[in-house]
Design a protein around this motif. Structure first.
Motif, PDB file in Angstrom:
ATOM      1  N   GLN A  48      -8.868 -15.611  10.616  1.00  0.00           N
ATOM      2  CA  GLN A  48      -8.198 -14.629  11.462  1.00  0.00           C
ATOM      3  C   GLN A  48      -7.662 -13.438  10.648  1.00  0.00           C
ATOM      4  OE1 GLN A  48      -7.971 -14.563  15.027  1.00  0.00           O
ATOM      5  NE2 GLN A  48      -9.670 -15.961  14.671  1.00  0.00           N
ATOM      6  N   SER A  49      -6.365 -13.165  10.697  1.00  0.00           N
ATOM      7  CA  SER A  49      -5.831 -11.941  10.092  1.00  0.00           C
ATOM      8  C   SER A  49      -5.839 -11.934   8.572  1.00  0.00           C
ATOM      9  CB  SER A  49      -4.404 -11.685  10.593  1.00  0.00           C
ATOM     10  OG  SER A  49      -4.428 -11.275  11.936  1.00  0.00           O
TER      11      SER A  49
ATOM     12  N   LYS B 262      -7.928  -9.346   6.963  1.00  0.00           N
ATOM     13  CA  LYS B 262      -7.455  -7.962   6.855  1.00  0.00           C
ATOM     14  C   LYS B 262      -7.159  -7.558   5.409  1.00  0.00           C
ATOM     15  CE  LYS B 262      -5.495  -8.395  11.484  1.00  0.00           C
ATOM     16  NZ  LYS B 262      -4.263  -8.512  12.312  1.00  0.00           N
TER      17      LYS B 262
ATOM     18  N   PHE C 179       2.677  -8.855  16.086  1.00  0.00           N
ATOM     19  CA  PHE C 179       1.443  -8.359  15.484  1.00  0.00           C
ATOM     20  C   PHE C 179       0.565  -7.579  16.457  1.00  0.00           C
ATOM     21  CE2 PHE C 179       0.821 -12.790  16.771  1.00  0.00           C
ATOM     22  CZ  PHE C 179      -0.282 -12.699  17.583  1.00  0.00           C
ATOM     23  N   ASN C 180       0.756  -7.780  17.771  1.00  0.00           N
ATOM     24  CA  ASN C 180      -0.094  -7.090  18.737  1.00  0.00           C
ATOM     25  C   ASN C 180       0.707  -6.151  19.641  1.00  0.00           C
ATOM     26  OD1 ASN C 180       1.260  -9.010  20.205  1.00  0.00           O
ATOM     27  ND2 ASN C 180      -0.562 -10.023  21.019  1.00  0.00           N
TER      28      ASN C 180
ATOM     29  N   ASN D 251      -2.335  -5.832  14.195  1.00  0.00           N
ATOM     30  CA  ASN D 251      -3.653  -5.707  14.819  1.00  0.00           C
ATOM     31  C   ASN D 251      -4.125  -4.269  14.917  1.00  0.00           C
ATOM     32  OD1 ASN D 251      -3.268  -8.450  15.109  1.00  0.00           O
ATOM     33  ND2 ASN D 251      -3.919  -8.508  17.243  1.00  0.00           N
TER      34      ASN D 251
ATOM     35  N   ALA E 144      -5.227  -2.999  11.523  1.00  0.00           N
ATOM     36  CA  ALA E 144      -6.483  -3.601  11.069  1.00  0.00           C
ATOM     37  C   ALA E 144      -7.670  -3.064  11.853  1.00  0.00           C
ATOM     38  CB  ALA E 144      -6.407  -5.113  11.197  1.00  0.00           C
TER      39      ALA E 144
ATOM     40  N   TYR F 136     -14.325  -5.992  14.355  1.00  0.00           N
ATOM     41  CA  TYR F 136     -12.989  -6.569  14.150  1.00  0.00           C
ATOM     42  C   TYR F 136     -12.930  -8.029  14.597  1.00  0.00           C
ATOM     43  CZ  TYR F 136      -8.010  -7.457  14.884  1.00  0.00           C
ATOM     44  OH  TYR F 136      -6.754  -8.014  14.867  1.00  0.00           O
TER      45      TYR F 136
ATOM     46  N   CYS G 267     -12.481 -11.348  11.949  1.00  0.00           N
ATOM     47  CA  CYS G 267     -11.360 -12.277  12.119  1.00  0.00           C
ATOM     48  C   CYS G 267     -11.845 -13.709  12.341  1.00  0.00           C
ATOM     49  CB  CYS G 267     -10.486 -11.843  13.291  1.00  0.00           C
ATOM     50  SG  CYS G 267      -9.450 -10.399  12.967  1.00  0.00           S
TER      51      CYS G 267
ATOM     52  N   LYS H 182      -0.560 -13.312   3.039  1.00  0.00           N
ATOM     53  CA  LYS H 182      -1.098 -12.852   4.328  1.00  0.00           C
ATOM     54  C   LYS H 182      -1.430 -14.064   5.170  1.00  0.00           C
ATOM     55  CE  LYS H 182      -2.282 -10.114   7.501  1.00  0.00           C
ATOM     56  NZ  LYS H 182      -1.578 -11.065   8.395  1.00  0.00           N
TER      57      LYS H 182
ATOM     58  N   GLY I 108      -2.610 -15.872   9.059  1.00  0.00           N
ATOM     59  CA  GLY I 108      -3.509 -15.703  10.190  1.00  0.00           C
ATOM     60  C   GLY I 108      -3.140 -16.704  11.263  1.00  0.00           C
TER      61      GLY I 108
END
Length: 312
Positions: free
Chosen positions: A66-67, A70, A98-99, A117, A120, A194, A198, A261, A263
């Motif tokens: 996932q993230s 990034k 994050f969103n 998000n 990214a 994207y 992810c 980082k 996710g």
């Protein structure tokens, strides 16, 4: 004389402690495919500066990064367009989920940092410019395979499809940035890349291998060649420290003391500069969307090994 603790023993002990804990957080449900993750899973892999690997638990089981992807798309984007990237995305902690779309509206379509998000998505768009989506996705996947020295790393197509079916908020973020000219390519193209990066699946061992260049001042220790220069490696680590865990970044820095980082697949990549590249995975999340046991395990690891960047 004080002797350094044995790394494998520490990792084994932490993995066993985490296996026994009843508090495991909640798996992500807004991406239906991630809701199927087993909250009992826990993996930890550490690669030290000499290349020695210590692992415990489910360290070789692939999961959706996932993230965490990034970090690697940011590295690629800086390699392609350099500091021009910062005209399209900021470098400040968000303090929001994050969103979130509220902050994006307030700041006229410029995302606060490359790890939320919106940021990214803007970074992905920067990589995409002048290329076809399939080419760019191949570049991202090959970059991770190169860093981990493992060509078996793949994209989990079921997770990517699940994200595309349910990613309405990300569609809204991308269209909002498109209205301000931050997104240059067709929104569907940018979001397609994207969602797929992810959905890359990696094990803790593979992820720790991929992160080694950030431990080694930008060099890939397998080849000896620079992935990025030392200054850029330091700056990527700095953004990971301040922004890598969304509105939980301050708490992570306070408790773990390393660039990291997370996710929503439950993984965390953490870097002890000059000392270790660390990957941990436990699918249950805390309220900020970060791995609950992953953060606890990293706090224990850095305490026992003395690896905090704030250590004297």
């Amino acid at each position: 004389m004080t002797y350094a603790p044995d790394l494998q023993q520490v990792v084994t002990e932490i993995a066993e402690e985490m296996r026994k804990r009843p508090d495991r957080g909640d798996v992500a449900t807004y991406i239906p495919e991630l809701a199927r993750a087993d909250p009992s899973k826990f993996g930890l892999a550490v690669i030290d500066a000499q290349g020695r690997v210590a692992s415990g638990g489910d360290a070789d089981e692939p999961f959706s990064i996932q993230s965490i992807s990034k970090v690697f798309t940011l590295t690629l984007a800086l390699g392609r367009i350099g500091d021009r990237l910062w005209r399209r995305v900021g470098r400040e902690p968000s303090g929001s989920t994050f969103n979130s779309i509220v902050q994006l509206e307030y700041e006229k379509g410029i995302p606060r940092n490359p790890f939320i998000n919106a940021g990214a998505i803007a970074v992905t768009d920067a990589i995409l410019s002048g290329h076809k989506p399939r080419e760019v996705l191949g570049d991202i996947l090959r970059f991770l395979q190169f860093l981990a020295d493992d060509n078996s790393i793949t994209i989990d197509e079921a997770v990517a499809a699940s994200e595309q079916r349910t990613g309405f908020r990300n569609v809204a973020l991308a269209n909002y940035m498109k209205a301000f000219g931050v997104i240059e390519n067709p929104v569907d193209y940018t979001l397609g890349v994207y969602f797929h990066h992810c959905a890359i699946a990696m094990s803790c061992r593979q992820l720790a291998l991929a992160g080694r260049f950030l431990m080694h001042q930008g060099r890939n220790p397998s080849t000896g060649f620079a992935v990025v220069n030392p200054e850029r490696a330091r700056r990527i680590n700095a953004i990971m420290l301040t922004c890598g865990h969304y509105d939980g970044s301050g708490e992570f820095a306070y408790r773990v003391g390393l660039p990291g980082k997370s996710g929503v697949g439950g993984g965390i990549l953490a870097i002890a500069p000059g000392k270790a590249s660390i990957a941990v995975w436990s699918p249950g999340l805390d309220p900020s969307g970060n791995s609950h046991l992953g953060r606890i395990a990293l706090e224990k690891l850095t305490h026992r090994m003395g690896w905090s960047v704030f250590a004297g």
